[in-house]
Design an enzyme around this catalytic site. Structure first.
Site, PDB file in Angstrom:
ATOM      1  N   LEU A  28      19.967 -10.256  15.764  1.00 14.51           N
ATOM      2  CA  LEU A  28      18.783 -10.797  16.413  1.00 14.51           C
ATOM      3  C   LEU A  28      18.125  -9.704  17.250  1.00 14.51           C
ATOM      4  CD1 LEU A  28      20.184 -14.251  17.596  1.00 14.51           C
ATOM      5  CD2 LEU A  28      18.763 -13.784  15.589  1.00 14.51           C
ATOM      6  N   SER A  29      16.900  -9.938  17.653  1.00 13.09           N
ATOM      7  CA  SER A  29      16.227  -8.904  18.448  1.00 13.09           C
ATOM      8  C   SER A  29      16.967  -8.646  19.748  1.00 13.09           C
ATOM      9  CB  SER A  29      14.770  -9.287  18.724  1.00 13.09           C
ATOM     10  OG  SER A  29      14.678 -10.535  19.344  1.00 13.09           O
ATOM     11  N   GLU A  30      17.586  -9.694  20.345  1.00 15.75           N
ATOM     12  CA  GLU A  30      18.458  -9.505  21.500  1.00 15.75           C
ATOM     13  C   GLU A  30      19.603 -10.499  21.505  1.00 15.75           C
ATOM     14  OE1 GLU A  30      14.700  -7.596  23.315  1.00 15.75           O
ATOM     15  OE2 GLU A  30      15.023  -9.547  22.398  1.00 15.75           O
ATOM     16  N   THR A  31      20.724 -10.039  22.037  1.00 11.61           N
ATOM     17  CA  THR A  31      21.891 -10.866  22.339  1.00 11.61           C
ATOM     18  C   THR A  31      22.270 -10.575  23.779  1.00 11.61           C
ATOM     19  OG1 THR A  31      22.679 -10.778  20.046  1.00 11.61           O
ATOM     20  CG2 THR A  31      24.297 -11.333  21.739  1.00 11.61           C
ATOM     21  N   HIS A  47      12.255 -12.580  26.763  1.00 10.27           N
ATOM     22  CA  HIS A  47      12.799 -13.809  26.179  1.00 10.27           C
ATOM     23  C   HIS A  47      14.295 -13.929  26.453  1.00 10.27           C
ATOM     24  CE1 HIS A  47      14.590 -12.232  22.365  1.00 10.27           C
ATOM     25  NE2 HIS A  47      15.025 -13.462  22.165  1.00 10.27           N
TER      26      HIS A  47
END
Length: 292
Positions: free
Chosen positions: A50-53, A82
């Protein structure tokens, strides 16, 4: 506690900047992250892709409710938008009780970030944009790299400004929203130059959203980010501060990726909440346990 129990960690996936599942930017949150190594966090972020974790930890600052570490598939970030909203919601859902009535205080790489619930919106949270680390017009060499990366010419770009609040954003103001939707970046050139570019263009008045935003971060393993709080925060600080956008507006983002994100922006002029606030709905999608 047994070794098996020690590996069981609460886990959630939330969709941020949307009130309906699958239209925003998904965020994976490891709620019980204490004891994980840097290598484990980085490996898990690469695995989710994902774009961030994010990984929630006890705060080091006594004024904070929790500490978060934010990883993309390509590395760690000091701040991201986000992940801030999604992490705050995951922490609350897991039973977190804020130390300060009415708001959550997050500790991250840029310091303390305030998060509050928006009155009248059950699923909407807002964070106070952190100060810009770098601002002002980009130099000619950087502008040339941006133009090449976006496959644009000088007349097609109105302004290129630094709007860095941690990730290293450059903001690019285009003639209109249609120009933003038409972008077909050269990600290889952009990654080689180490650029993180956010483009913004205005829609005609009277529509559901006021501006269209796109975010490109190929250096971090995310060619295009679906909906981006940190970028929208930087753009808002620049464009509302310069009088190029009103104090309240709505940005749309993610359409090139089949999403329909909504970012609600408000600049508050005075009082304890003075500053730019970035709001979005947070939708709970997955909860469970993770063995890591």
């Amino acid at each position: 506690m047994t070794a098996a129990a020690a590996l069981s960690r609460r886990y959630a996936v939330l969709d941020v900047f949307t009130a309906a599942p699958l239209l925003g930017n998904p965020l994976a949150v490891v709620i019980d992250a204490e004891g994980l190594s840097d290598a484990q966090m980085a490996a898990y972020a690469r695995w989710t892709n994902l774009s961030e974790t994010t990984f929630l930890l006890p705060p080091a600052d006594p004024a904070a409710d929790y500490r978060v570490r934010i990883f993309t598939p390509g590395g760690e970030l000091p701040f991201a938008g986000h992940p801030t909203l999604g992490s705050a919601q995951a922490w609350l859902d897991a039973g977190g009780v804020p130390r300060h009535a009415g708001e959550v205080v997050q500790e991250c790489g840029v310091g303390l970030v305030r998060v509050r619930r928006i009155d009248g919106h059950a699923t909407r949270l807002a964070f106070q944009a952190p100060p810009l680390r770098r601002s002002g017009p980009a130099d000619a060499a950087t502008v040339a790299q941006v133009l090449t990366s976006l496959r644009l010419t000088v007349p097609e770009v109105l302004q290129v400004e630094w709007i860095d609040n941690g990730p290293g954003w450059l903001g690019v103001r285009l003639a209109d929203a249609a120009a933003g939707r038409a972008l077909q970046p050269d990600f290889a050139v952009m990654a080689a130059a180490g650029l993180k570019i956010g483009a913004v263009g205005a829609w005609p008045a009277g529509g559901e959203v006021d501006v269209e935003v796109r975010a490109f971060v190929p250096e971090l393993g995310v060619p295009e980010d679906p909906v981006t709080g940190s970028l929208n925060a930087g753009l808002a600080q620049w464009l509302t501060g310069a009088g190029l956008l009103p104090a309240r507006y709505v940005a749309g983002q993610g359409h090139a990726l089949g999403r329909d994100g909504r970012v609600h922006v408000e600049r508050i002029a005075a009082g304890e909440n003075a500053g730019v606030w970035i709001a979005g709905d947070v939708t709970r999608c997955v909860s469970g346990t993770l063995r890591l």
